[in-house]
Design a protein around this motif. Sequence first.
Motif, short mmCIF file in Angstrom:
data_model
loop_
_atom_site.label_atom_id
_atom_site.label_comp_id
_atom_site.label_asym_id
_atom_site.label_seq_id
_atom_site.Cartn_x
_atom_site.Cartn_y
_atom_site.Cartn_z
N HIS A 19 -23.95 2.80 -51.83
CA HIS A 19 -23.44 1.50 -50.94
C HIS A 19 -21.95 1.52 -50.59
CE1 HIS A 19 -27.34 -0.64 -51.24
NE2 HIS A 19 -27.38 -0.27 -52.18
N ALA A 20 -21.36 2.34 -51.58
CA ALA A 20 -19.71 1.77 -51.25
C ALA A 20 -19.08 3.17 -51.88
CB ALA A 20 -19.25 1.03 -51.66
N PRO A 21 -19.12 4.19 -51.13
CA PRO A 21 -18.46 5.53 -51.73
C PRO A 21 -16.92 5.36 -51.83
CG PRO A 21 -19.29 5.84 -49.59
CD PRO A 21 -19.77 4.72 -49.96
N ASN A 22 -16.19 4.71 -50.93
CA ASN A 22 -14.78 4.32 -51.09
C ASN A 22 -14.34 3.53 -52.17
OD1 ASN A 22 -15.97 2.48 -49.54
ND2 ASN A 22 -14.23 1.99 -48.50
N VAL A 23 -15.38 2.88 -52.81
CA VAL A 23 -15.02 1.98 -53.75
C VAL A 23 -15.28 2.79 -55.40
CG1 VAL A 23 -15.49 -0.32 -55.03
CG2 VAL A 23 -15.59 0.03 -52.57
N VAL A 39 -11.18 -3.97 -56.21
CA VAL A 39 -11.66 -3.84 -55.02
C VAL A 39 -10.77 -4.44 -53.79
CG1 VAL A 39 -13.72 -4.46 -53.30
CG2 VAL A 39 -13.90 -4.35 -55.71
N ALA A 40 -10.35 -3.64 -52.89
CA ALA A 40 -9.41 -3.89 -51.76
C ALA A 40 -10.20 -4.74 -50.93
CB ALA A 40 -9.31 -2.60 -51.00
N ALA A 41 -9.40 -5.86 -50.26
CA ALA A 41 -9.70 -6.61 -49.19
C ALA A 41 -10.60 -5.86 -48.18
CB ALA A 41 -8.59 -7.36 -48.55
N GLY A 42 -11.66 -6.35 -47.81
CA GLY A 42 -12.51 -5.87 -46.83
C GLY A 42 -13.82 -5.04 -47.33
N ASP A 43 -13.46 -4.51 -48.65
CA ASP A 43 -14.45 -3.91 -49.28
C ASP A 43 -15.24 -4.72 -50.34
OD1 ASP A 43 -13.86 -1.62 -47.93
OD2 ASP A 43 -12.67 -0.87 -49.75
N GLU A 44 -15.22 -5.85 -50.12
CA GLU A 44 -15.84 -7.10 -51.34
C GLU A 44 -17.47 -6.92 -50.98
OE1 GLU A 44 -11.74 -8.82 -50.63
OE2 GLU A 44 -13.55 -8.08 -49.36
#
Length: 67
Positions: A19-23, A39-44
Amino acid sequence: MRIIVDKAKCQGHARCWAHAPNVFTLDDEGYILPGDIKVAAGDELLAARGARSCPERALEIDGTAGP
Protein backbone atom coordinates in the motif's frame (compact mmCIF):
# COMPACT_ATOMS: atom_id res chain seq x y z
CA MET A 1 1.00 10.83 12.56
CA ARG A 2 3.16 7.87 13.35
CA ILE A 3 2.89 4.12 12.99
CA ILE A 4 3.83 2.06 16.05
CA VAL A 5 5.57 -1.15 14.97
CA ASP A 6 5.32 -4.42 16.90
CA LYS A 7 8.02 -6.35 15.05
CA ALA A 8 7.34 -9.52 17.05
CA LYS A 9 3.90 -9.79 15.42
CA CYS A 10 5.10 -9.26 11.83
CA GLN A 11 4.84 -12.42 9.71
CA GLY A 12 6.25 -10.94 6.50
CA HIS A 13 3.04 -10.64 4.46
CA ALA A 14 4.26 -7.22 3.17
CA ARG A 15 0.72 -5.90 2.74
CA CYS A 16 1.73 -2.65 4.43
CA TRP A 17 4.52 -2.15 1.90
CA ALA A 18 2.19 -2.97 -1.00
CA HIS A 19 0.00 0.00 0.00
CA ALA A 20 2.78 2.44 0.87
CA PRO A 21 6.29 1.36 -0.19
CA ASN A 22 7.68 4.82 0.55
CA VAL A 23 6.45 4.60 4.17
CA PHE A 24 7.16 1.02 5.21
CA THR A 25 10.66 -0.44 5.04
CA LEU A 26 11.12 -4.20 4.95
CA ASP A 27 14.17 -6.37 5.40
CA ASP A 28 15.41 -8.79 2.73
CA GLU A 29 12.93 -11.43 3.90
CA GLY A 30 9.88 -9.12 3.81
CA TYR A 31 9.60 -8.36 7.52
CA ILE A 32 9.04 -4.81 8.78
CA LEU A 33 12.08 -3.13 10.29
CA PRO A 34 11.84 -2.32 14.00
CA GLY A 35 11.14 1.18 15.27
CA ASP A 36 8.17 3.48 15.00
CA ILE A 37 7.56 5.25 11.71
CA LYS A 38 6.98 8.99 11.45
CA VAL A 39 4.65 9.51 8.51
CA ALA A 40 5.32 12.51 6.29
CA ALA A 41 2.55 14.93 5.41
CA GLY A 42 0.74 13.68 2.35
CA ASP A 43 1.46 10.02 3.08
CA GLU A 44 -1.07 9.62 5.90
CA LEU A 45 -3.84 7.99 3.86
CA LEU A 46 -1.63 5.33 2.28
CA ALA A 47 0.19 4.73 5.57
CA ALA A 48 -3.12 4.20 7.37
CA ARG A 49 -4.30 1.81 4.66
CA GLY A 50 -1.05 -0.12 4.93
CA ALA A 51 -1.26 -0.34 8.70
CA ARG A 52 -4.88 -1.50 8.62
CA SER A 53 -4.06 -4.13 5.99
CA CYS A 54 -1.77 -6.06 8.34
CA PRO A 55 -3.47 -9.37 9.17
CA GLU A 56 -1.30 -9.78 12.27
CA ARG A 57 -2.13 -6.28 13.61
CA ALA A 58 1.59 -5.55 13.94
CA LEU A 59 1.05 -1.87 13.10
CA GLU A 60 -0.86 0.66 15.18
CA ILE A 61 -1.81 4.12 13.97
CA ASP A 62 -1.04 6.97 16.38
CA GLY A 63 -2.83 10.01 15.02
CA THR A 64 -2.00 12.12 18.07
CA ALA A 65 1.68 12.49 17.19
CA GLY A 66 2.52 16.05 16.31
CA PRO A 67 4.75 17.33 13.49
